[in-house]
Structures are given as C-alpha cells and as structure tokens.
Write an enzyme that holds these catalytic residues in place. Structure first.
Site, mmCIF file in Angstrom:
data_model
loop_
_atom_site.group_PDB
_atom_site.id
_atom_site.type_symbol
_atom_site.label_atom_id
_atom_site.label_comp_id
_atom_site.label_asym_id
_atom_site.label_seq_id
_atom_site.Cartn_x
_atom_site.Cartn_y
_atom_site.Cartn_z
ATOM 1 C CE LYS A 54 4.108 -0.305 -3.119
ATOM 2 N NZ LYS A 54 3.476 1.319 -3.713
HETATM 3 N N1 PMP Z 1 -2.920 -3.371 -3.960
HETATM 4 C C1 PMP Z 1 -2.091 -3.707 -2.667
HETATM 5 C C2 PMP Z 1 -2.573 -4.998 -2.165
HETATM 6 C C3 PMP Z 1 -1.191 -2.960 -2.094
HETATM 7 O O1 PMP Z 1 -0.333 -3.350 -1.174
HETATM 8 C C4 PMP Z 1 -0.813 -1.621 -2.964
HETATM 9 C C5 PMP Z 1 0.252 -0.847 -2.310
HETATM 10 N N2 PMP Z 1 -0.055 0.198 -1.524
HETATM 11 C C6 PMP Z 1 -1.665 -1.162 -3.968
HETATM 12 C C7 PMP Z 1 -2.651 -1.990 -4.495
HETATM 13 C C8 PMP Z 1 -1.287 -0.025 -4.759
HETATM 14 O O2 PMP Z 1 -0.223 0.069 -5.319
HETATM 15 P P1 PMP Z 1 0.631 1.518 -5.442
HETATM 16 O O3 PMP Z 1 1.206 2.084 -4.178
HETATM 17 O O4 PMP Z 1 1.586 1.326 -6.480
HETATM 18 O O5 PMP Z 1 -0.601 2.591 -6.075
#
Ligand code: PMP
Length: 468
Positions: free
Chosen positions: A44
């Site tokens: 992120k």
């Molecule tokens: N895994 C974790 C540990 C996350 O913090 C996030 C972000 N919410 C994600 C997966 C998913 O990523 P994205 O928001 O880009 O779909």
C-alpha cells in the site's frame, strides 16, 4: 546497490523470488513478489504515495494540511510515512481489531490514531467511514485519501507494479495472482499486464471464500486486507471504484484456515515470512498451478509480511483460541477439549418470526432451556457464521410467548476454540458461573455452544470428591 534521494523514492522496485520448495511438484515456475520490501512494509506504500502526490498536484492537499484515511492499516502506514517525510499531519481512522503491530507502526510515524469500533453499516453516522468524513468536513486543510474510489490507487500499480512484473519475468509471466481489497493492486497491475501481453496474461483474484467479490455471502473473516465484507444490515453492497472487474479473469475462493496453512508452510519450507492475505494469494496460486504446464509462469503478489501477524496467524495460542489448527496441535498433550463438551446448537435468524423459529426448532427435539444461536440475517451462507454475525443466544422457553425473536436474545461475549484443552487459561479464566454460555469456534466459525457447567463438570466433581 541502489541509492535513493529519499525514503519516498525507495517505494516500489520489489524483486521476484522463485519458490523452489513450497511449490513442491507443481509444473509451472512460481514467483512471489514480496511487497513488504517497501519502506512501510506493504504494497500500500505505492498507492498511498501516488494518492498523496496527486492531491498535492490538484491542490486538494496544501502545505500545513492534514492527511486523513479510513483504513485497515497498511494504506494508513504508507500515508503516515509519506506525511512524516513531507511535514503533513496524519490522522488515521481504523478499528481496534486490526493487528496491534499496525496500530503501533502508525503512531511510531507520528500519526494520530482514531479507533472506531461501532458494528454498523457504512452509511451509519457512527461508522468508521462516516467518522473519517465527518472529521474532514470539520477540519480546515484536511484531505481524505479515499483509497476505495481514488483513481490514483490503481494508477500507481499500472505505473509501477505491472511494469516490474513484466520486466522481471522478461515477459514470460502467464498468470498474475493477487488478492482484492480496494482492488487497486489487481486492477492496475492486471490492466498493464493484459495490455503489454496483448491479452495473454490471465489475472486471478484470490478471494476469501466469504467475500462478495467472488460471490460469497459477504460475512466477516479473519484475514485482514483482502476481500469484501458486507454488513448484515447494509441495504446495498457498494463496490470500490478502484476495482476494475473486467480485468479479473477468474476468482479462487480460499478459507481462512487454508490461508493460514499456506503462510505457515511458506515460512517453514521456504524461509519466507508472509502475512495473511499473502496466504490467500498463495493458496489460490497453488490451486491454479495444478492445472498448468511447465511453459507457464505464475507471479503471486504478497501484500505484507508475517512479522505483522506474529501474535495471530503464527501464534499457537491465538490459533487454538479461534478454533484454527497449527502444526503444534500434533504435539499438544491429550486431554479433554472444549470441542468434546460442545453441542451443535441450532441457528435461527434475528428477524424471522417467533412462530417460524419455533416451528423449525420443534423438528430438532430441543429441551426448553437448550441454547439456540441467533444470527443476523445473511442470505446464502457459504460457511458456518462468523462470530460478528451472531446476535446472541436464546432458548425455546424464552421464545414461546415472545412477540419477536430479538427481544429474547441474550448476548454471548465469550468465544472458545474447539481444540482448546480444558486446562487452557482461556477456559479456566472463564468465570461464567452456572448458566453461562460460550460460542464454540471451529476454524474460526461458530459451530455451536458450550455451557460453563458442561466445561467445569469434571473439575467441579473432582473438588467435591476431595472435599468429601
Ligand atoms: N492485503 C493487505 C494486508 C492489505 O492491507 C490490502 C489493502 N487493503 C490488500 C491485501 C489488498 O490490496 P488492494 O487494496 O490493492 O486490493
């Protein structure tokens, strides 16, 4: 070794690591992309920096301003580190249920943490989202990142993650596997890989089996960050604008236990310590790899590190307390467990009529004071309920003569994992006294109840005998 002009310039550029042990006898090459190598420790950081830079460029964030976000942690961490570096105030709205390590990391960067735990739909004035919006409306110079709907989120991955995967596989990637939270990672990376490969790369959404993205019932799960939860009282299921559903070719649904198994195995066989959502991605990748050939190259994005979850997915006590199994279960000394004393309690819904509930319960041949679980309404359940879907307990006796099911419900706060030994501190510390009831969790889901009396029968008897 690269040299960077600042910490912000060191975001991105994570490597690919080939799995040589955990992938076992699978035919395709499987590479993981460890996104914890970003300075804030997760994928992120990429989206956080891109959203912040766009806000500066379009004037919505100015010098002296406040960076605000509603987040399950990692986006907040990316924003907090960028805000610290650039001199902005950061205020992060999150829930106390996120990993403690993420909360501590946020405050370490100097961010202010606002914990909001009301279990209400997203449009409710007390929801996490509403609280964040309210704060921004009341605070001059505050900017809300809105990762779920911010186009800079997927754009960050189109600009960096996608090109990295393509370049580092020399264009050989055939399958890209990622979880879907806001959808930013999979949409941006997936779109780039599809365009550059002329549509050849398959994009696989690794999703909690309960997530509504892949057709699940929307109920809560344990793994943070991945999938889509729908509050049981939500009128509509709103999906993020950051998610481009056209990019995803297939979904693979994964249970919490499978994800936990996958990361524990990865740590022990490969020496790679990944977080829970990485386990969802890995389990999904292994499943699709079974049907692939030696000509295929699978890239699995691992969003964050297992170091953030040492007190949960890698902790035998936490696993046992929530009914999950870990390798240590095999070594645990025998003895009676919670599961041996638990009863599979029938389930009724809070908003069904008393007459309907009693009719269904009659078929189960229950005694008047047998516990009956009362759940919030959830259509098309895929697993036993998550504990957040349980409104409480009732009994056939309380239901008879009541006007609504809701008025008969008593809350149940205690939860015990099916595999906990009766000597476990979580059990011995439970001071339920006679009449107390706990929810019994098997693989994290509520499968029944256990009464305090049933659990303490043996010790109580032993004490009586000694006393006599
Ligand atoms: N895994 C974790 C540990 C996350 O913090 C996030 C972000 N919410 C994600 C997966 C998913 O990523 P994205 O928001 O880009 O779909």
């Amino acid at each position: 070794m690269a040299t960077y002009a600042s910490v912000l310039d060191s975001i991105g550029g994570t490597p690919l690591i080939r799995l040589t042990r955990a992938a076992g006898t699978l035919r395709p090459r499987v590479y993981v992309k460890p996104e914890w190598q970003n300075p804030g420790g997760s994928v992120k950081d990429r989206a956080a920096l891109a959203m912040l830079r766009r806000a500066e460029a379009d004037g919505s964030l100015r010098a002296g301003g406040t960076v605000v976000e509603v987040t399950s942690g990692n986006t907040g961490i990316g924003l907090a580190l960028a805000a610290a570096h650039l001199g902005y105030r950061a205020v992060i709205f999150t829930s106390s249920s996120i990993a403690r390590e993420k909360q501590d990391q946020l405050t370490a960067y100097g961010a202010e943490l606002r914990l909001v735990d009301a279990f209400v739909p997203r449009d409710h004035p007390d929801s996490l989202r509403s609280k964040g919006e309210q704060f921004v409306a009341e605070t001059p110079g505050a900017w809300l990142a809105q990762q779920y709907d911010n186009p800079a989120n997927p754009a960050a991955h189109y600009a960096s993650t996608g090109p990295e995967v393509w370049a580092d596989t020399d264009g050989a990637v055939t399958h890209f596997v990622a979880t879907v939270g806001t959808g930013g990672t999979i949409s941006g990376t997936g779109r780039y890989l599809k365009e550059v490969s002329g549509g050849r790369v398959r994009v696989i959404g690794a999703d909690p089996v309960t997530s509504s993205y892949s057709g699940g019932d929307g109920s809560q799960k344990y793994i943070e960050g991945a999938g889509h939860f729908v509050h049981p009282e939500a009128a509509v299921d709103v999906w993020p604008q950051a998610l481009d559903v056209d990019v995803i070719d297939d979904y693979v649904g994964i249970e919490d236990q499978e994800a936990i198994d996958a990361i524990r195995r990865l740590a022990r066989t490969e020496g790679i310590l990944a977080g829970g959502s990485s386990g969802i991605a890995l389990a999904a990748a292994f499943r699709i790899a079974e049907g692939l050939t030696a000509d295929d190259t699978v890239v699995v994005l691992l969003p964050d590190s297992g170091r953030t979850y040492l007190s949960t997915y890698f902790n035998d006590g936490w696993l046992a307390a929530n009914g999950f199994t870990g390798p240590a279960d095999r070594d645990r000394p025998g003895g009676p467990t919670v599961g041996e004393h638990a009863a599979a309690s029938p389930l009724i819904e809070r908003d069904e009529t008393v007459a309907e509930a009693l009719r269904r319960l009659a078929a189960d041949g229950l005694a008047d004071d047998d516990p009956v679980l009362v759940a919030h309404r959830r259509d098309g359940r895929v697993l036993a309920p998550h504990h957040s879907d349980i409104a409480g307990c009732t009994t056939p006796a309380r239901l008879r003569g009541a006007a609504t099911v809701a008025e008969t419900v008593r809350p149940v706060g205690v939860r015990l994992g099916v595999g906990l030994a009766l000597t476990d501190p979580a059990v011995t510390a439970w001071d339920g006294a006679d009449g107390g009831i706990a929810l019994v969790l098997d693989r994290g889901r509520v499968t029944g109840t256990v009464t305090w009396r049933a659990l303490h029968r043996e010790p109580t008897l032993a004490l009586t005998e000694q006393a006599g």
